[in-house]
Design a protein around this motif. Structure first.
Motif, short mmCIF file in Angstrom:
data_model
loop_
_atom_site.label_atom_id
_atom_site.label_comp_id
_atom_site.label_asym_id
_atom_site.label_seq_id
_atom_site.Cartn_x
_atom_site.Cartn_y
_atom_site.Cartn_z
N ILE A 29 0.84 -1.20 0.00
CA ILE A 29 0.00 0.00 0.00
C ILE A 29 0.88 1.25 0.00
O ILE A 29 1.81 1.36 0.80
CB ILE A 29 -0.91 0.02 1.26
CG1 ILE A 29 -1.66 -1.31 1.43
CG2 ILE A 29 -1.86 1.21 1.22
CD1 ILE A 29 -2.65 -1.62 0.36
N SER A 30 0.57 2.21 -0.88
CA SER A 30 1.30 3.48 -0.91
C SER A 30 0.66 4.47 0.06
O SER A 30 -0.48 4.27 0.51
CB SER A 30 1.27 4.07 -2.33
OG SER A 30 -0.05 4.49 -2.63
N SER A 31 1.38 5.56 0.33
CA SER A 31 0.82 6.61 1.21
C SER A 31 -0.47 7.18 0.64
O SER A 31 -1.43 7.42 1.37
CB SER A 31 1.82 7.75 1.38
OG SER A 31 2.91 7.33 2.13
N GLU A 32 -0.47 7.39 -0.66
CA GLU A 32 -1.65 7.97 -1.30
C GLU A 32 -2.85 7.02 -1.20
O GLU A 32 -3.97 7.44 -0.88
CB GLU A 32 -1.34 8.28 -2.77
CG GLU A 32 -2.46 9.00 -3.48
CD GLU A 32 -2.13 9.25 -4.96
OE1 GLU A 32 -1.04 8.84 -5.40
OE2 GLU A 32 -2.98 9.85 -5.63
N GLN A 33 -2.59 5.73 -1.46
CA GLN A 33 -3.68 4.75 -1.34
C GLN A 33 -4.21 4.71 0.09
O GLN A 33 -5.40 4.59 0.32
CB GLN A 33 -3.17 3.35 -1.72
CG GLN A 33 -2.95 3.14 -3.20
CD GLN A 33 -2.30 1.79 -3.47
OE1 GLN A 33 -1.32 1.42 -2.81
NE2 GLN A 33 -2.83 1.06 -4.43
N GLN A 34 -3.27 4.83 1.05
CA GLN A 34 -3.68 4.76 2.45
C GLN A 34 -4.56 5.93 2.83
O GLN A 34 -5.57 5.77 3.52
CB GLN A 34 -2.42 4.73 3.35
CG GLN A 34 -2.70 4.50 4.81
CD GLN A 34 -3.06 3.04 5.13
OE1 GLN A 34 -3.38 2.25 4.24
NE2 GLN A 34 -3.03 2.70 6.39
N LEU A 35 -4.20 7.11 2.34
CA LEU A 35 -5.00 8.30 2.63
C LEU A 35 -6.39 8.18 1.99
O LEU A 35 -7.40 8.50 2.62
CB LEU A 35 -4.27 9.56 2.14
CG LEU A 35 -4.96 10.88 2.43
CD1 LEU A 35 -5.17 11.07 3.94
CD2 LEU A 35 -4.15 12.05 1.86
N ASN A 36 -6.42 7.70 0.75
CA ASN A 36 -7.72 7.52 0.08
C ASN A 36 -8.58 6.51 0.83
O ASN A 36 -9.79 6.69 0.98
CB ASN A 36 -7.51 7.05 -1.37
CG ASN A 36 -6.95 8.14 -2.24
OD1 ASN A 36 -7.08 9.33 -1.92
ND2 ASN A 36 -6.31 7.75 -3.33
N TRP A 37 -7.90 5.45 1.28
CA TRP A 37 -8.63 4.42 2.05
C TRP A 37 -9.22 5.03 3.33
O TRP A 37 -10.38 4.80 3.66
CB TRP A 37 -7.66 3.29 2.40
CG TRP A 37 -8.13 2.37 3.47
CD1 TRP A 37 -9.02 1.34 3.33
CD2 TRP A 37 -7.76 2.40 4.85
NE1 TRP A 37 -9.21 0.73 4.55
CE2 TRP A 37 -8.46 1.35 5.49
CE3 TRP A 37 -6.90 3.20 5.60
CZ2 TRP A 37 -8.32 1.10 6.86
CZ3 TRP A 37 -6.77 2.94 6.95
CH2 TRP A 37 -7.47 1.90 7.57
N PHE A 38 -8.41 5.83 4.03
CA PHE A 38 -8.90 6.42 5.28
C PHE A 38 -10.04 7.39 5.00
O PHE A 38 -11.06 7.38 5.72
CB PHE A 38 -7.76 7.14 6.01
CG PHE A 38 -8.23 7.80 7.27
CD1 PHE A 38 -8.49 7.06 8.41
CD2 PHE A 38 -8.45 9.17 7.32
CE1 PHE A 38 -8.96 7.66 9.57
CE2 PHE A 38 -8.91 9.78 8.47
CZ PHE A 38 -9.17 9.02 9.60
N ASN A 39 -9.90 8.21 3.96
CA ASN A 39 -10.99 9.15 3.65
C ASN A 39 -12.28 8.41 3.32
O ASN A 39 -13.37 8.88 3.63
CB ASN A 39 -10.58 10.06 2.48
CG ASN A 39 -9.53 11.09 2.92
OD1 ASN A 39 -9.46 11.44 4.11
ND2 ASN A 39 -8.71 11.54 1.99
N GLY A 40 -12.12 7.23 2.71
CA GLY A 40 -13.30 6.43 2.38
C GLY A 40 -13.99 5.85 3.61
O GLY A 40 -15.18 5.54 3.58
N LEU A 41 -13.22 5.70 4.69
CA LEU A 41 -13.80 5.16 5.93
C LEU A 41 -14.76 6.15 6.59
O LEU A 41 -15.71 5.76 7.25
CB LEU A 41 -12.70 4.87 6.96
CG LEU A 41 -11.84 3.63 6.85
CD1 LEU A 41 -10.89 3.55 8.03
CD2 LEU A 41 -12.71 2.38 6.79
N LEU A 42 -14.46 7.45 6.39
CA LEU A 42 -15.24 8.48 7.07
C LEU A 42 -16.69 8.44 6.60
O LEU A 42 -16.96 8.54 5.40
CB LEU A 42 -14.62 9.86 6.82
CG LEU A 42 -13.15 10.01 7.23
CD1 LEU A 42 -12.58 11.35 6.79
CD2 LEU A 42 -12.99 9.83 8.74
N GLY A 43 -17.57 8.27 7.52
CA GLY A 43 -18.99 8.24 7.17
C GLY A 43 -19.45 6.90 6.60
O GLY A 43 -20.60 6.77 6.18
#
Lengths: 194, 86
Positions: free
Chosen positions: A38-52
């Motif tokens: 997992i890249s940093s960018e993928q991780q951030l996108n994944w986390f943003n997707g968790l919200l809500g």
């Protein structure tokens, strides 16, 4: 003098690089259904997707206040069922604490979320997880999924537990666990940030 | 004071056998616990068995929550606790 304390705290943005480092370790990836790096960018996108997203919940496992791993629930169908997974990312941990994570998953699914069924999927090469689930007497079925690891293909074993089954065996499980593990199971806390 | 290492080693081997764990090789000071072949169930029962034999569980009162990574660190936690009890 109270012994190790294990808490489960909702993941926050400040945790995600630590989680990515754990998740990218070879020993974690080899037991994950998705073993991609997992890249940093993928991780951030994944986390943003968790919200809500009410269908997924991620907790950081804290051992005496120190983050050591992840416990997660996904495909949550309110009032019905969900799947779960976990890993310990740190090497410096309380020996034997994996048993507490299995107990915690069942407690959270049935007592906190009020679900009727909890499902776990384990790659057949992950002997530690297979043994833990069998020790807790999860119902087991071969499942239809497979995963490839290099040139090898492994089956994914499906384990399930119902709320009624857990209600029947929870107390006897606490008696059956080694005493120090049983004590820790009875002290776990879920700390949710909504 | 003599190290408890021989007793712990013997009980680890017994526990591995009893819990169906296959040790990955000879234990040495730098062996990482997660890689030694004794799994979570095995370690849980080993710690319980050591408490029966020694009369203490050092993890109950571990200072600074400095959990072990290697075999030598695991043994040191028991040795240090035992030396404080003398």
């Amino acid at each position: 003098m109270s012994g190790p304390k294990i808490d489960f705290v909702s993941i926050t943005k400040s945790d995600i690089e630590q989680v990515r480092n754990w998740r990218n370790k070879p020993r974690i990836r080899q037991n994950s259904l998705d073993d991609s790096v997992i890249s940093s960018e993928q991780q951030l996108n994944w986390f943003n997707g968790l919200l809500g997203d009410n269908a997924r919940k991620y907790f950081i496992i804290h051992l005496d206040g120190r983050p050591v791993g992840v416990l997660n629930f996904f495909e949550i169908l309110e009032g019905e069922s969900c799947k779960w997974g976990c890993y310990i990312g740190e090497e410096r941990v309380w020996p034997g604490m994996g048993l507490v994570l299995n107990f915690a998953s069942l407690e959270y699914a049935f007592h906190c979320m009020g679900l009727n069924k909890l499902v776990g999927e384990v790659i057949e090469s992950n002997h530690t997880a297979l043994k833990l689930n069998r020790y807790f007497e999860w119902s087991e079925s071969p499942g239809s999924k497979t995963v490839a690891r290099g040139e090898d293909v492994f089956r994914v074993i499906e384990f399930s537990f119902t709320r009624d089954s857990w209600a029947d065996c929870r107390d006897s499980m606490l008696d059956r666990l080694p005493e120090q593990i049983s004590r820790a199971c009875q002290k776990i806390e879920f700390i949710e940030v909504r | 004071m003599k190290s408890l290492e021989p007793v712990i080693r013997e009980l680890l081997i017994e526990t591995a056998d009893a819990t169906d764990c296959e040790l990955t090789g000879e234990l040495n000071a730098d062996t990482v616990l997660l890689e030694c072949g004794l799994d979570s169930i095995g370690f849980a029962f080993l710690v319980a068995r050591l408490e029966e034999d020694f009369g203490f569980d050092p993890f109950v009162a571990l200072e600074n929550a400095e959990y072990p990574r290697t075999w030598s660190e695991f043994v040191s936690i028991y040795d240090n606790h035992a030396s404080r009890e003398v």
